[in-house]
Design a protein around this motif. Structure first.
Motif, mmCIF file in Angstrom:
data_model
loop_
_atom_site.group_PDB
_atom_site.id
_atom_site.type_symbol
_atom_site.label_atom_id
_atom_site.label_comp_id
_atom_site.label_asym_id
_atom_site.label_seq_id
_atom_site.Cartn_x
_atom_site.Cartn_y
_atom_site.Cartn_z
ATOM 1 N N ALA A 27 0.848 -1.183 0.000
ATOM 2 C CA ALA A 27 0.000 0.000 0.000
ATOM 3 C C ALA A 27 0.887 1.237 0.000
ATOM 4 O O ALA A 27 2.058 1.173 0.378
ATOM 5 N N PHE A 28 0.300 2.343 -0.456
ATOM 6 C CA PHE A 28 1.046 3.613 -0.526
ATOM 7 C C PHE A 28 0.208 4.721 0.073
ATOM 8 O O PHE A 28 -1.023 4.746 -0.070
ATOM 9 N N ASP A 29 0.900 5.680 0.714
ATOM 10 C CA ASP A 29 0.211 6.850 1.242
ATOM 11 C C ASP A 29 1.232 7.988 1.274
ATOM 12 O O ASP A 29 2.431 7.766 1.063
ATOM 13 N N TYR A 34 4.037 2.030 2.043
ATOM 14 C CA TYR A 34 5.196 2.789 1.566
ATOM 15 C C TYR A 34 4.790 4.210 1.229
ATOM 16 O O TYR A 34 3.608 4.503 1.016
ATOM 17 N N HIS A 35 5.803 5.083 1.130
ATOM 18 C CA HIS A 35 5.529 6.450 0.689
ATOM 19 C C HIS A 35 5.254 6.456 -0.813
ATOM 20 O O HIS A 35 5.861 5.681 -1.566
ATOM 21 N N GLU A 51 7.394 4.224 -8.188
ATOM 22 C CA GLU A 51 8.117 3.728 -9.373
ATOM 23 C C GLU A 51 9.130 2.640 -8.998
ATOM 24 O O GLU A 51 9.402 1.741 -9.786
ATOM 25 N N GLU A 52 9.648 2.762 -7.792
ATOM 26 C CA GLU A 52 10.659 1.803 -7.352
ATOM 27 C C GLU A 52 10.024 0.474 -6.924
ATOM 28 O O GLU A 52 10.574 -0.604 -7.165
ATOM 29 N N ARG A 55 0.658 8.183 -13.234
ATOM 30 C CA ARG A 55 1.901 7.500 -12.828
ATOM 31 C C ARG A 55 1.737 5.978 -12.918
ATOM 32 O O ARG A 55 2.656 5.260 -13.307
ATOM 33 N N LEU A 56 0.554 5.501 -12.548
ATOM 34 C CA LEU A 56 0.304 4.056 -12.615
ATOM 35 C C LEU A 56 0.347 3.566 -14.055
ATOM 36 O O LEU A 56 0.919 2.520 -14.357
#
Ligand code: ATP
Length: 213
Positions: free
Chosen positions: A116-118, A134-135, A140-141, A165-166
């Motif tokens: 997950a990202f936030d 994750y941030h 991208e990483e 971006r996705l």
């Protein structure tokens, strides 16, 4: 989806997981066969649609016998590629995102949220429902080609920039829970679930078309 099967119409394909879940329960309770009327009652799809759907699955119900549960189950298992888990990334660990992470889908499904990202520093670095957060800067990483699906539970204003971006990263499908309408190239599939609209439309139907039957 497996390529050896004849192409199933999209509307039918959407009902497949519904049928599959019900048939798994039937099988678990020891039932060998099921009629389209029983199925119809359980999954709330009319019997004629069920018969047409099932003809695409190569399952021909017999009068007075119904459908063979084992045959259908093995068809669904093959078609939905039950053995192969599809990995999913979730964006926005707010109330809704947190609920999805805690629920996850792996119990009776072939999808699993793996990261997950936030953007909120208080959430980054934690794990929610066993899933690392994750941030967004690490998108991208971290997001690789084996994660073809993204769930968006970010604020609407953030949805399009994130989607761009996705797409650049090679995502194939997006389950969009934000109210934003997303612009994507034709080869990307977006399913939009706007809970507020669904609720509003339910209330509208209750008011204007009381009692379904
Ligand atoms: P929800 O709408 O899921 O109930 P909420 O009301 O708790 O959530 P929102 O403001 O909708 O909060 O934000 C959802 C989450 O998305 C928050 O955790 C927020 O930090 C995060 N977020 C905001 N912008 C972005 C972004 N660009 N990318 C990823 N996450 C984001």
């Amino acid at each position: 989806m497996s390529n050896e099967q004849p192409k199933i119409p999209q509307a039918t394909a959407k009902r497949l997981p519904l049928y599959y879940r019900f048939l798994k329960n039937l099988h678990a309770s020891g039932k060998q066969r099921v009629s389209s009327a029983e199925l119809s009652e359980a999954v709330k799809v009319d019997p004629a649609t069920i018969r047409r759907d099932f003809s695409y699955f190569g399952a021909l119900g017999k009068k007075g016998y119904g459908y063979n549960v084992n045959y259908l189950l093995s068809f669904f298992r093959r078609t939905l590629e039950e053995d192969e888990v599809t990995e999913v990334a979730l964006f926005g660990v707010g109330n809704l995102g947190t609920a999805f992470l805690n629920y996850n889908f792996s119990k009776n499904n072939n999808t699993k949220i793996v990261m997950a990202f936030d953007v909120d520093e208080r959430k980054v670095g934690t794990t929610v429902g066993g899933v690392p957060v994750y941030h967004l800067d690490e998108l991208e990483e971290r997001l690789h080609e084996n994660i073809p699906v993204a769930i968006l539970t970010v604020p609407a204003a953030a949805a399009q920039a994130l989607t761009d971006r996705l797409v650049a990263q090679g995502i194939k499908g997006i389950l969009n829970f934000t109210p934003a309408r997303l612009n994507v190239p034709n080869h990307i599939r977006v399913h939009h679930i706007d809970l507020a609209i669904e609720l509003q439309s339910l209330v509208y139907f209750l008011k204007n078309y009381p009692s379904p039957s």
